[in-house]
Write a protein that holds these residues in place. Structure first.
Motif, PDB file in Angstrom:
ATOM      1  N   GLY A   1       8.252   0.184   7.256  1.00  0.00           N
ATOM      2  CA  GLY A   1       8.933   1.470   7.191  1.00  0.00           C
ATOM      3  C   GLY A   1      10.390   1.455   7.573  1.00  0.00           C
ATOM      4  O   GLY A   1      11.120   2.407   7.265  1.00  0.00           O
ATOM      5  N   ASP A   2      10.865   0.399   8.260  1.00  0.00           N
ATOM      6  CA  ASP A   2      12.285   0.338   8.597  1.00  0.00           C
ATOM      7  C   ASP A   2      13.133  -0.126   7.415  1.00  0.00           C
ATOM      8  O   ASP A   2      14.361  -0.123   7.493  1.00  0.00           O
ATOM      9  N   MET A   3      12.476  -0.519   6.312  1.00  0.00           N
ATOM     10  CA  MET A   3      13.190  -0.966   5.114  1.00  0.00           C
ATOM     11  C   MET A   3      13.435   0.217   4.187  1.00  0.00           C
ATOM     12  O   MET A   3      12.524   1.004   3.912  1.00  0.00           O
ATOM     13  N   GLN A   4      14.671   0.332   3.679  1.00  0.00           N
ATOM     14  CA  GLN A   4      14.977   1.461   2.807  1.00  0.00           C
ATOM     15  C   GLN A   4      14.172   1.404   1.509  1.00  0.00           C
ATOM     16  O   GLN A   4      13.806   2.439   0.949  1.00  0.00           O
ATOM     17  N   ASN A   5      13.866   0.185   1.028  1.00  0.00           N
ATOM     18  CA  ASN A   5      13.023   0.061  -0.161  1.00  0.00           C
ATOM     19  C   ASN A   5      11.679   0.747   0.056  1.00  0.00           C
ATOM     20  O   ASN A   5      11.164   1.430  -0.837  1.00  0.00           O
ATOM     21  N   ARG A   6      11.086   0.574   1.240  1.00  0.00           N
ATOM     22  CA  ARG A   6       9.800   1.224   1.543  1.00  0.00           C
ATOM     23  C   ARG A   6       9.969   2.733   1.531  1.00  0.00           C
ATOM     24  O   ARG A   6       9.115   3.472   1.007  1.00  0.00           O
ATOM     25  N   ARG A   7      11.062   3.241   2.084  1.00  0.00           N
ATOM     26  CA  ARG A   7      11.275   4.685   2.099  1.00  0.00           C
ATOM     27  C   ARG A   7      11.441   5.214   0.674  1.00  0.00           C
ATOM     28  O   ARG A   7      10.982   6.305   0.339  1.00  0.00           O
ATOM     29  N   ILE A   8      12.116   4.432  -0.177  1.00  0.00           N
ATOM     30  CA  ILE A   8      12.278   4.815  -1.578  1.00  0.00           C
ATOM     31  C   ILE A   8      10.924   4.859  -2.280  1.00  0.00           C
ATOM     32  O   ILE A   8      10.583   5.839  -2.965  1.00  0.00           O
ATOM     33  N   VAL A   9      10.135   3.794  -2.131  1.00  0.00           N
ATOM     34  CA  VAL A   9       8.822   3.727  -2.780  1.00  0.00           C
ATOM     35  C   VAL A   9       7.929   4.857  -2.276  1.00  0.00           C
ATOM     36  O   VAL A   9       7.249   5.540  -3.064  1.00  0.00           O
ATOM     37  N   SER A  10       7.917   5.083  -0.967  1.00  0.00           N
ATOM     38  CA  SER A  10       7.082   6.152  -0.399  1.00  0.00           C
ATOM     39  C   SER A  10       7.502   7.517  -0.935  1.00  0.00           C
ATOM     40  O   SER A  10       6.649   8.382  -1.193  1.00  0.00           O
ATOM     41  N   GLN A  11       8.798   7.708  -1.110  1.00  0.00           N
ATOM     42  CA  GLN A  11       9.305   8.976  -1.639  1.00  0.00           C
ATOM     43  C   GLN A  11       8.776   9.228  -3.051  1.00  0.00           C
ATOM     44  O   GLN A  11       8.290  10.320  -3.365  1.00  0.00           O
ATOM     45  N   HIS A  12       8.846   8.208  -3.907  1.00  0.00           N
ATOM     46  CA  HIS A  12       8.408   8.397  -5.292  1.00  0.00           C
ATOM     47  C   HIS A  12       6.888   8.506  -5.391  1.00  0.00           C
ATOM     48  O   HIS A  12       6.375   9.243  -6.251  1.00  0.00           O
ATOM     49  N   LEU A  13       6.168   7.823  -4.523  1.00  0.00           N
ATOM     50  CA  LEU A  13       4.718   7.994  -4.487  1.00  0.00           C
ATOM     51  C   LEU A  13       4.361   9.410  -4.056  1.00  0.00           C
ATOM     52  O   LEU A  13       3.474  10.056  -4.659  1.00  0.00           O
ATOM     53  N   ALA A  14       5.053   9.900  -3.034  1.00  0.00           N
ATOM     54  CA  ALA A  14       4.772  11.258  -2.557  1.00  0.00           C
ATOM     55  C   ALA A  14       5.070  12.300  -3.629  1.00  0.00           C
ATOM     56  O   ALA A  14       4.331  13.279  -3.787  1.00  0.00           O
ATOM     57  N   GLU A  15       6.152  12.084  -4.380  1.00  0.00           N
ATOM     58  CA  GLU A  15       6.494  13.023  -5.459  1.00  0.00           C
ATOM     59  C   GLU A  15       5.417  13.044  -6.528  1.00  0.00           C
ATOM     60  O   GLU A  15       5.247  14.045  -7.230  1.00  0.00           O
ATOM     61  N   ALA A  16       4.670  11.927  -6.673  1.00  0.00           N
ATOM     62  CA  ALA A  16       3.580  11.859  -7.650  1.00  0.00           C
ATOM     63  C   ALA A  16       2.242  12.272  -7.036  1.00  0.00           C
ATOM     64  O   ALA A  16       1.202  12.181  -7.692  1.00  0.00           O
ATOM     65  N   GLY A  17       2.272  12.714  -5.775  1.00  0.00           N
ATOM     66  CA  GLY A  17       1.048  13.146  -5.117  1.00  0.00           C
ATOM     67  C   GLY A  17       0.197  12.025  -4.575  1.00  0.00           C
ATOM     68  O   GLY A  17      -0.999  12.203  -4.318  1.00  0.00           O
ATOM     69  N   VAL A  18       0.791  10.847  -4.393  1.00  0.00           N
ATOM     70  CA  VAL A  18       0.064   9.676  -3.906  1.00  0.00           C
ATOM     71  C   VAL A  18       0.411   9.449  -2.440  1.00  0.00           C
ATOM     72  O   VAL A  18       1.591   9.427  -2.075  1.00  0.00           O
ATOM     73  N   THR A  19      -0.618   9.245  -1.608  1.00  0.00           N
ATOM     74  CA  THR A  19      -0.376   9.014  -0.185  1.00  0.00           C
ATOM     75  C   THR A  19       0.382   7.711   0.038  1.00  0.00           C
ATOM     76  O   THR A  19       1.353   7.660   0.787  1.00  0.00           O
ATOM     77  N   GLY A  20      -0.038   6.643  -0.611  1.00  0.00           N
ATOM     78  CA  GLY A  20       0.705   5.386  -0.564  1.00  0.00           C
ATOM     79  C   GLY A  20       0.691   4.700   0.779  1.00  0.00           C
ATOM     80  O   GLY A  20       1.660   4.043   1.156  1.00  0.00           O
ATOM     81  N   LEU A  21      -0.410   4.842   1.538  1.00  0.00           N
ATOM     82  CA  LEU A  21      -0.508   4.164   2.830  1.00  0.00           C
ATOM     83  C   LEU A  21      -0.952   2.723   2.599  1.00  0.00           C
ATOM     84  O   LEU A  21      -2.064   2.480   2.128  1.00  0.00           O
ATOM     85  N   PRO A  22      -0.096   1.727   2.888  1.00  0.00           N
ATOM     86  CA  PRO A  22      -0.454   0.342   2.578  1.00  0.00           C
ATOM     87  C   PRO A  22      -1.488  -0.213   3.552  1.00  0.00           C
ATOM     88  O   PRO A  22      -1.500   0.146   4.733  1.00  0.00           O
ATOM     89  N   MET A  23      -2.337  -1.097   3.051  1.00  0.00           N
ATOM     90  CA  MET A  23      -3.285  -1.796   3.917  1.00  0.00           C
ATOM     91  C   MET A  23      -2.601  -2.962   4.627  1.00  0.00           C
ATOM     92  O   MET A  23      -3.038  -3.409   5.680  1.00  0.00           O
ATOM     93  N   VAL A  24      -1.544  -3.496   4.019  1.00  0.00           N
ATOM     94  CA  VAL A  24      -0.757  -4.583   4.601  1.00  0.00           C
ATOM     95  C   VAL A  24       0.713  -4.227   4.441  1.00  0.00           C
ATOM     96  O   VAL A  24       1.125  -3.715   3.390  1.00  0.00           O
ATOM     97  N   GLU A  25       1.510  -4.474   5.451  1.00  0.00           N
ATOM     98  CA  GLU A  25       2.950  -4.289   5.329  1.00  0.00           C
ATOM     99  C   GLU A  25       3.665  -5.435   6.032  1.00  0.00           C
ATOM    100  O   GLU A  25       3.142  -6.025   6.973  1.00  0.00           O
ATOM    101  N   SER A  26       4.868  -5.745   5.541  1.00  0.00           N
ATOM    102  CA  SER A  26       5.637  -6.862   6.095  1.00  0.00           C
ATOM    103  C   SER A  26       7.114  -6.596   5.840  1.00  0.00           C
ATOM    104  O   SER A  26       7.469  -5.852   4.925  1.00  0.00           O
ATOM    105  N   ASN A  27       7.976  -7.222   6.641  1.00  0.00           N
ATOM    106  CA  ASN A  27       9.413  -7.140   6.369  1.00  0.00           C
ATOM    107  C   ASN A  27       9.874  -8.304   5.505  1.00  0.00           C
ATOM    108  O   ASN A  27      11.070  -8.512   5.322  1.00  0.00           O
TER     109      ASN A  27
END
Length: 297
Positions: A195-221
């Protein structure tokens, strides 16, 4: 005075007299004495002292802002005089967001070919860390997003537009699709950047706009860690097209365009806004403009 200001900047950054002295290459008593002399010269207390460093006073914080500008201008003047004597030389420290790391050679290769006496240090950093590093004079420039979050007062040169791809293994149920929508990503076993990566914030934003929760099972920097998980066939990820293209040629991964809508975000070079800029930064900005021009031909 400049040496004392540099020691003061180091102390503010490190938050510890001993570590700041080590960074500056002096003993701790020498650094402490320099800070006290600076306080006497300016007529204000800069540092709260106790048994250890306890932070900057309000006056110290104001002096820190001015000190960074003064030291930055002094370094720029030194670089300019050195360039007049010996040509362009020195070390460039460039912070790069992880998703742009595979593309940094498009800039540094022609730059170092043109300026062989310049050494380049490339550091993987978040967009926030890049802005802070430039402000603190720890970084000379950065490659980051230009259009998604505020940048403040920096010089900037657009390099390319980032588009997004769903990355999956050939055996994935979606692997045969020519395209997917953001809504299609609902329920998929996602692995994404932290979540500290701007790419993640961008992806989460577009998923949310499509109504998708987008909670990852794995995350990494690390994008490499994400790709390694996708290669197991158990996960999918969302990464920029330019990065995905590097890894799909072997056939071990599939990259599927994400539409509905297709979104793009601008990535470019940023540096501190100074007039005049240092010769190194001027040359780097010029190189970035040439890279941008070549990419649209």
């Amino acid at each position: 005075m400049i040496d004392k200001l540099e020691m003061f900047i180091a102390l503010a950054k490190e938050g510890h007299f001993g570590r700041a002295a080590e960074v500056c290459g002096v003993t701790q008593p020498t650094l402490s004495s320099a800070i006290k002399q600076l306080e006497e010269q300016l007529g204000v207390q800069l540092v709260f002292r106790g048994s250890r460093f306890q932070g900057l006073t309000p006056e110290g914080q104001r002096v820190l802002d001015r000190a960074r500008r003064i030291v930055g201008d002094t370094r720029a003047l030194r670089d300019e005089m050195r360039a007049l004597r010996t040509g362009l030389a020195g070390n460039l420290r460039i912070g790069v967001i992880p998703t742009a790391l595979p593309m940094i050679s498009d800039l540094t290769t022609p730059f170092t070919r043109r300026h062989p006496n310049v050494r380049v240090t490339i550091l993987s950093r978040t967009s926030v860390e890049i802005l802070a590093g430039i402000e603190r004079l720890d970084l000379d420039a950065g490659i980051t997003y230009l259009d998604n979050e505020p940048l403040g007062r920096v010089a900037q040169v657009p390099l390319y537009s980032e588009f997004y791809r769903l990355i999956c293994a050939p055996g994935s149920p979606l692997a045969a699709r020519a395209e997917v929508t953001w809504a299609d990503l609902a329920g998929l076993p996602l692995c994404l950047l932290t979540g500290d990566m701007q790419n993640r914030r961008i992806v989460s934003q577009h998923l949310a706009e499509a109504g998708v929760t987008g909670l990852p099972m794995v995350e990494s920097n690390s994008t490499i860690a994400l790709l390694a998980h996708v290669m197991t066939g158990q996960w999918v990820s969302v990464l920029p097209k330019k990065l995905a293209d590097l890894f799909v040629q072997s056939g071990r991964l599939k990259a599927i365009p994400i539409l509905g809508p297709e979104v793009e975000h601008l990535v470019g070079l940023i540096a501190a806004q100074r007039d005049p800029a240092t010769p190194l930064i001027t040359a780097l900005l010029d190189a970035a403009r040439r890279v941008a021009e070549d990419s649209v031909r």
